[in-house]
Design an enzyme around this catalytic site. Sequence first.
Site, PDB file in Angstrom:
ATOM      1  CD  GLU A  47      38.067  42.809  35.478  1.00 42.60           C
ATOM      2  OE1 GLU A  47      38.041  42.208  34.393  1.00 42.60           O
ATOM      3  OE2 GLU A  47      37.098  42.818  36.267  1.00 42.60           O
ATOM      4  NE  ARG A  51      35.213  40.440  41.909  1.00 40.70           N
ATOM      5  CZ  ARG A  51      35.054  39.489  41.011  1.00 40.70           C
ATOM      6  NH1 ARG A  51      35.272  38.235  41.339  1.00 40.70           N
ATOM      7  NH2 ARG A  51      34.651  39.788  39.796  1.00 40.70           N
ATOM      8  CE  LYS A 135      32.754  40.829  34.029  1.00 40.10           C
ATOM      9  NZ  LYS A 135      33.934  40.791  34.895  1.00 40.10           N
TER      10      LYS A 135
HETATM   11  C1  3PG Z   1      34.541  38.140  36.853  1.00 37.08           C
HETATM   12  O1  3PG Z   1      34.305  39.017  37.639  1.00 37.08           O
HETATM   13  O2  3PG Z   1      34.769  38.391  35.679  1.00 37.08           O
HETATM   14  C2  3PG Z   1      34.449  36.720  37.296  1.00 37.08           C
HETATM   15  O3  3PG Z   1      34.459  36.614  38.665  1.00 37.08           O
HETATM   16  C3  3PG Z   1      35.461  35.822  36.700  1.00 37.08           C
HETATM   17  O4  3PG Z   1      34.840  34.625  36.558  1.00 37.08           O
HETATM   18  P1  3PG Z   1      35.680  33.290  36.599  1.00 37.08           P
HETATM   19  O5  3PG Z   1      36.213  33.159  37.989  1.00 37.08           O
HETATM   20  O6  3PG Z   1      34.675  32.209  36.276  1.00 37.08           O
HETATM   21  O7  3PG Z   1      36.767  33.381  35.596  1.00 37.08           O
END
Ligand code: 3PG
Length: 216
Positions: A47, A51, A135
């Site tokens: 993914e 960002r 999600k």
């Molecule tokens: C996402 O967008 O899924 C999160 O930023 C991931 O979260 P994590 O950094 O706690 O794994």
Amino acid sequence: MTATAKQDQLTALFKAATVIPVLTIERLEDAVPLARSLVAGGVRTLEVTLRTSVAIEAARAMMAEVPDAIVGIGTILNPNDLARAEKLGVKFGISPGLTPDLLKAATDSALPFAPGIATASELMMALAQGFDLAKFFPAEQAGGIKGLRALGGPFPNVRFCPTGGVGEANAATWLAEPNVVAVGGSWLCPTAEVRAGNWAGITAICQRTLKALKAA
Ligand code: 3PG
């Protein structure tokens, strides 16, 4: 493709993935070696989050140069982001949340799409448009496994990809839940390792994670 076929395709893709790294790519030149290091560690479904300014070009480079990678776009926040992902030809799209406009655009689009939900009401909005794979974000912060189990009561047919606070220590516990098809997170590609170009280190994290999941 019918809406059901699109959802089935996405569920199959997530199930096959088991773990999905959430990638925030700062430098375009990191994209290909990063994708190669993940694939070498057995993690193929990636993914790429929208960002950073290089995200779209990074995903394009991965698709062109790392054929074993299954590339999707994450952090899709609006119909325009969704259109950019679809135009690029990625395999799936993920959002941390949902809006009526985004759900409408995803319904009209051929791109398999997982909206993000943290509450029953958000899940009801997703389901009303036929999105039965979501999600669960931010998973640990929004109630953790207890929260997910509670959602499983009224929504027994929904499948989830928990993300947010998932890591090596708790991935297996999440995946043991019957309504969890995959987990996502940034632990597979720590920023420090990417900045240092420690590609072997990233491959090792993937291998360790998959080995632990197999043993669980
Ligand atoms: C996402 O967008 O899924 C999160 O930023 C991931 O979260 P994590 O950094 O706690 O794994």
